[in-house]
Design a protein around this motif. Structure first.
Motif, PDB file in Angstrom:
ATOM      1  N   GLN A  66     116.809 -46.708  90.883  1.00 34.64           N
ATOM      2  CA  GLN A  66     117.161 -45.619  89.968  1.00 34.64           C
ATOM      3  C   GLN A  66     118.387 -46.092  89.202  1.00 34.64           C
ATOM      4  OE1 GLN A  66     115.647 -42.490  89.518  1.00 34.64           O
ATOM      5  NE2 GLN A  66     117.108 -42.146  87.886  1.00 34.64           N
ATOM      6  N   PRO A  69     121.543 -41.705  86.146  1.00 35.51           N
ATOM      7  CA  PRO A  69     121.613 -40.447  86.907  1.00 35.51           C
ATOM      8  C   PRO A  69     120.351 -39.608  86.677  1.00 35.51           C
ATOM      9  CG  PRO A  69     123.670 -40.821  85.726  1.00 35.51           C
ATOM     10  CD  PRO A  69     122.684 -41.852  85.231  1.00 35.51           C
ATOM     11  N   TYR A  74     120.278 -32.635  90.063  1.00 37.14           N
ATOM     12  CA  TYR A  74     121.122 -33.705  90.602  1.00 37.14           C
ATOM     13  C   TYR A  74     122.599 -33.329  90.487  1.00 37.14           C
ATOM     14  CZ  TYR A  74     123.256 -38.364  90.953  1.00 37.14           C
ATOM     15  OH  TYR A  74     124.024 -39.448  91.301  1.00 37.14           O
ATOM     16  N   LYS A  75     123.335 -33.485  91.591  1.00 33.11           N
ATOM     17  CA  LYS A  75     124.752 -33.127  91.610  1.00 33.11           C
ATOM     18  C   LYS A  75     125.631 -34.311  92.021  1.00 33.11           C
ATOM     19  CE  LYS A  75     124.014 -28.243  92.827  1.00 33.11           C
ATOM     20  NZ  LYS A  75     123.744 -27.800  91.529  1.00 33.11           N
ATOM     21  N   GLY A  76     125.073 -35.512  91.968  1.00 33.82           N
ATOM     22  CA  GLY A  76     125.833 -36.682  92.373  1.00 33.82           C
ATOM     23  C   GLY A  76     126.654 -37.264  91.243  1.00 33.82           C
ATOM     24  N   PRO A  77     127.225 -38.440  91.483  1.00 33.64           N
ATOM     25  CA  PRO A  77     128.081 -39.089  90.491  1.00 33.64           C
ATOM     26  C   PRO A  77     127.335 -39.392  89.186  1.00 33.64           C
ATOM     27  CG  PRO A  77     128.233 -40.199  92.620  1.00 33.64           C
ATOM     28  CD  PRO A  77     127.116 -39.208  92.710  1.00 33.64           C
ATOM     29  N   THR A  78     128.040 -39.268  88.072  1.00 36.48           N
ATOM     30  CA  THR A  78     127.470 -39.577  86.762  1.00 36.48           C
ATOM     31  C   THR A  78     128.473 -40.440  85.997  1.00 36.48           C
ATOM     32  OG1 THR A  78     128.389 -37.551  85.828  1.00 36.48           O
ATOM     33  CG2 THR A  78     126.131 -37.428  86.656  1.00 36.48           C
ATOM     34  N   PHE A  82     128.598 -43.416  88.396  1.00 37.86           N
ATOM     35  CA  PHE A  82     127.230 -43.581  88.877  1.00 37.86           C
ATOM     36  C   PHE A  82     126.966 -45.029  89.265  1.00 37.86           C
ATOM     37  CE2 PHE A  82     122.771 -44.663  88.272  1.00 37.86           C
ATOM     38  CZ  PHE A  82     122.183 -43.763  89.129  1.00 37.86           C
ATOM     39  N   THR A 128     128.267 -37.659  97.499  1.00 33.99           N
ATOM     40  CA  THR A 128     129.294 -37.247  96.544  1.00 33.99           C
ATOM     41  C   THR A 128     130.410 -36.561  97.323  1.00 33.99           C
ATOM     42  OG1 THR A 128     129.661 -36.156  94.404  1.00 33.99           O
ATOM     43  CG2 THR A 128     128.305 -34.964  96.007  1.00 33.99           C
TER      44      THR A 128
END
Length: 151
Positions: A66, A69, A74-78, A82, A128
């Motif tokens: 992947q 992002p 999705y709530k992870g790093p961007t 990322f 995260t």
């Protein structure tokens, strides 16, 4: 579990157990196994589903990286935070005990270092950090060390 950690989706695994397992469901009518838990069987439509703990180990069936992002939710790093991550389809269980295929993160993000049929094991990894500093963890699959796999 540290009080400064929480699971991204606490209902899908037994984490913070020492050896966490994913929670699926099995149909009492036809025996199909699903992940995550479902109220009705996708194979026969029966409403006879019961929770079951899935095997921790399995084999890699397909994989990719992947590289950007994912979209919502999705709530992870961007942005610059990322980091590309591996995603794989893992057949949990072996032989007659192979019960279900699960898509999930891989601890390895270089597709050249992965191979079809490679043995993997469930683990939990940082995903995260919440606004309050709580580390959010999610499930992933990691390659099993060859020496450990033969034990």
């Amino acid at each position: 579990m540290s009080s400064t950690q929480r699971a991204l989706a606490p209902e899908i695994s037994t984490w913070p157990d020492d050896d966490p397992r994913l929670i699926g469901s099995t149909c009492g009518a036809c025996g199909a196994t699903t992940f995550p838990v479902q109220q009705r069987c996708p194979r026969c439509s029966a409403a006879d589903m019961s929770q079951t703990l899935l095997p921790r180990r399995g084999t890699l069936v397909a994989w990719t990286t992947q590289g950007f992002p994912p979209g919502a939710p999705y709530k992870g790093p961007t942005g610059k935070d990322f980091v590309p991550f591996g995603v794989g389809l893992v057949q949990l269980g072996e032989g007659a005990d192979a019960v279900v295929r699960v898509e999930g993160r891989l601890t390895e993000n270089d597709p050249a270092k992965l191979q079809f049929g490679e043995r993997l094991e469930l683990t939990m990894i940082p995903f995260t950090t919440d606004e309050d500093g709580t580390e959010v963890v999610t499930f992933a699959f990691q390659p099993i060390d060859d020496k450990e796999a033969q034990a």
